[in-house]
Every structure is written in C-alpha cells, then in structure tokens.
Write a protein that holds these residues in place. Structure first.
Motif, PDB file in Angstrom:
ATOM      1  N   VAL A 126      -8.514  13.665  -4.842  1.00  0.00           N
ATOM      2  CA  VAL A 126      -9.810  13.933  -5.465  1.00  0.00           C
ATOM      3  C   VAL A 126     -10.168  15.394  -5.284  1.00  0.00           C
ATOM      4  O   VAL A 126      -9.636  16.090  -4.407  1.00  0.00           O
ATOM      5  CB  VAL A 126     -10.935  13.052  -4.862  1.00  0.00           C
ATOM      6  N   TYR A 151     -10.373  10.153 -14.177  1.00  0.00           N
ATOM      7  CA  TYR A 151      -9.092  10.475 -13.542  1.00  0.00           C
ATOM      8  C   TYR A 151      -8.104  10.937 -14.590  1.00  0.00           C
ATOM      9  O   TYR A 151      -8.070  10.439 -15.715  1.00  0.00           O
ATOM     10  CB  TYR A 151      -8.547   9.276 -12.752  1.00  0.00           C
ATOM     11  N   GLY A 164      -3.748   4.191 -11.977  1.00  0.00           N
ATOM     12  CA  GLY A 164      -5.206   4.349 -12.055  1.00  0.00           C
ATOM     13  C   GLY A 164      -5.885   3.111 -12.609  1.00  0.00           C
ATOM     14  O   GLY A 164      -6.949   2.698 -12.131  1.00  0.00           O
ATOM     15  N   HIS A 177     -10.326   7.165 -17.962  1.00  0.00           N
ATOM     16  CA  HIS A 177      -9.008   7.790 -18.049  1.00  0.00           C
ATOM     17  C   HIS A 177      -9.034   9.002 -18.971  1.00  0.00           C
ATOM     18  O   HIS A 177      -9.546   8.944 -20.090  1.00  0.00           O
ATOM     19  CB  HIS A 177      -7.983   6.775 -18.578  1.00  0.00           C
ATOM     20  N   LEU A 190      -7.850  19.044 -12.033  1.00  0.00           N
ATOM     21  CA  LEU A 190      -8.380  18.484 -10.789  1.00  0.00           C
ATOM     22  C   LEU A 190      -8.805  19.622  -9.869  1.00  0.00           C
ATOM     23  O   LEU A 190      -9.903  19.590  -9.289  1.00  0.00           O
ATOM     24  CB  LEU A 190      -7.327  17.612 -10.094  1.00  0.00           C
ATOM     25  N   ILE A 197     -10.423  12.677 -10.170  1.00  0.00           N
ATOM     26  CA  ILE A 197      -9.360  11.985  -9.434  1.00  0.00           C
ATOM     27  C   ILE A 197      -8.040  12.145 -10.169  1.00  0.00           C
ATOM     28  O   ILE A 197      -8.004  12.221 -11.396  1.00  0.00           O
ATOM     29  CB  ILE A 197      -9.673  10.474  -9.318  1.00  0.00           C
ATOM     30  N   VAL A 198      -6.954  12.166  -9.408  1.00  0.00           N
ATOM     31  CA  VAL A 198      -5.614  12.103  -9.980  1.00  0.00           C
ATOM     32  C   VAL A 198      -4.774  11.168  -9.109  1.00  0.00           C
ATOM     33  O   VAL A 198      -4.815  11.257  -7.880  1.00  0.00           O
ATOM     34  CB  VAL A 198      -4.951  13.495 -10.069  1.00  0.00           C
TER      35      VAL A 198
END
Length: 296
Positions: A126, A151, A164, A177, A190, A197-198
């Motif tokens: 994150v 994300y 995810g 997404h 990110l 988020i990733v």
C-alpha cells in the motif's frame, strides 16, 4: 539396403548431433510483460547465466499486452527449434486461457515445459499515506470508505488482478480494480499515490519497501518469506481464504526436440543452483561478520 542402413544410422545419431549443435545463433527469451515486471526481472537474471552456459547470447524480448497473451501467443507460434523460449506464469498460462472464450493458444498442447523457475506468494503493498499498517486496518478502512480505495494490476485476468479480486471477495470490501499495461506502471502509480494498493510479486517492491516508498502488509503464502520476516502471512493477518501461490517457468513451442528441452532444463537448473550458492554465501557471510563469529 545401403540407403536404408544410411537412413537408420542418420536417425540414430541425429538426436545427439542436434543437441550438440544447439544453439547455432542467439536465443530469444520472451517476457510477456513490460520491463520491471517480476517475469522481466527473472528473465534478465537468468539470461546472462544461460548465455554463458549455451555459448550464444540469450536476449530478453518484452512482448507485453493482453495480460501476457500476446507474448505467449508469439512463442506458441514460433519455430520449435529451441531458438525461442518464453517465461510463463500462473496468469498467462493458466488463468487467461480459461478466462477468454477463444484463447489464441492451448497452454497444454502448444508448449513444451522446460523448467520450473520459482513458486512464491504475492505481497499486499500500500502507499504510505494509507492509514493502515495491518490487513485488519486496511479491511476496516475499505469498509468505512466503500469504492474509494483502488488497486492496480498489470491487466484484466492477470494473477495480481485475480489475487485482488479474491481478497475483495474474502474480505467483503468494495475496492476498485485499475488495470494497467504492465506491473511497472501500476507500481509507479502506487509510489505516486494514484492507486492505494497493489498485489504483486516480491521482486518489484522489496527495495521500495525498505526505502519506505511502499508499505507491505502481508504475503499471500502459507509461510513467511525469509527475506521479509516481519511481514505476516495473509492467514496470520486474518484472511486465510485469500492465500495465493504464483509460479513461474520456462516453456518452449510444442514439438521442440526433446534433447533440446532436456539440455535447456539441465542448464537452467545448473544456473539457478549456482545462483543459490552465491546468494547463500553472501547471506551467511553477512550474518557471520555481523555476529562476530570466529572458529579458531
């Protein structure tokens, strides 16, 4: 009769001769994702070692797009002579072909398995501005702000995307997404705070975490990663149903001669083992020097 004997003799010696004469020119190793992706990093680590072993340059060629399908399809349709290899993974070899109604290749029929390179978990990374230092806090934040956290992934149908989605389903959260052309672009955003988020493999974010540019909340494996001992597993973090193991391997076009596949397997395994020894020597030398251990 003489012609028959000559043909039989040629058939008997051809396999060995073929293996000994391979490769006769540079070998192309396709990375079906953009530079900076886990697969790209693996390819660029392996290529110089395989170059040394084969005696011909092994050149990494990035053929990104469609969640890895473009690069995988190019490899599937290449001549089966060992001159084209491709690094596949869970996403492009198992997920995407099942996701698409008419995939351009059959992952079982159109490839010859050469060597498994690695298996490992993803990590949940994150941006440091996200007020969550644990998965529990991230889930609580996402539930408090439905649809506001997002994300990034390398594209629809990739293993980070599906990881995810599994996390979203298991936690009952509404995270959005954002697909990118590649993992490097997702991680860049990110770092810049454009995505929250990733879900990614370890190599692209390990150094970023150490420098404080991203924060790692959990790994998706069943056990902790030795290089990240303070990062809990997803089960330890309270979401056991979100465990994911990602695998990576080298494949060649189907009908590549078995003796070439076997040689490539031997050379890749040997190169990987040699690298393991180098890494372990460096790792334990550091421990011994730091601890001041001496044997008289």
């Amino acid at each position: 009769m003489r012609r028959l004997a000559t043909a039989l003799l040629a058939a008997a010696i051809a396999p060995g001769a073929l293996a000994q004469g391979y490769p006769s020119k540079p070998v192309r190793m396709i990375a079906p994702f953009a530079p900076g992706s886990t697969i790209d990093i693996m390819g660029r680590i392996l290529a110089p070692r395989l170059t040394e072993a084969l005696g011909q340059p092994v050149i990494v060629e990035n053929r990104a797009g469609a969640g890895g399908l473009i690069g995988m399809d190019a490899a599937a349709k290449a001549a089966p002579d060992g001159q084209t290899l491709v690094i596949g993974a869970l996403g492009p070899l198992a997920i995407n072909p099942a996701l698409i109604a008419k995939p351009p290749f059959d992952p079982v029929r159109d490839f010859a398995a050469v060597c498994l390179l690695a298996t490992g978990p993803a990590v949940i990374a994150v941006h440091p501005s996200i007020p969550a230092r644990t998965v529990k806090e991230l889930v609580a934040l996402a539930k408090m702000r439905p649809g506001q956290l997002n994300y990034g992934s390398p594209g629809v149908g990739t293993s980070p995307h599906l990881t995810g989605e599994l996390f979203r389903i298991e936690t009952g959260t509404d995270i959005v997404h954002v697909p990118y052309k590649g993992n490097a672009e997702a991680i860049t955003d990110l770092i810049g705070g454009q995505v929250s988020i990733v879900f990614t493999g370890v190599p692209p974010v390990a150094a970023l975490a150490k420098s404080g540019k991203v924060r790692l909340l959990a790994t998706t494996g069943k056990s902790r990663i030795p290089s990240l001992p303070d990062v809990p597993t997803i089960a330890e973090a309270g979401v056991p149903g979100a465990e994911v193991l990602i695998w990576y391997g080298v494949v060649a076009p189907a009908a590549t001669p078995a003796e070439i596949v076997e040689r490539l397997n031997r050379e890749i395994v040997r190169a990987m083992f040699a690298q393991l020894i180098r890494d372990e020597v460096a790792r334990w030398k550091k421990v011994i020097l730091t601890a001041g251990i001496k044997v008289e």
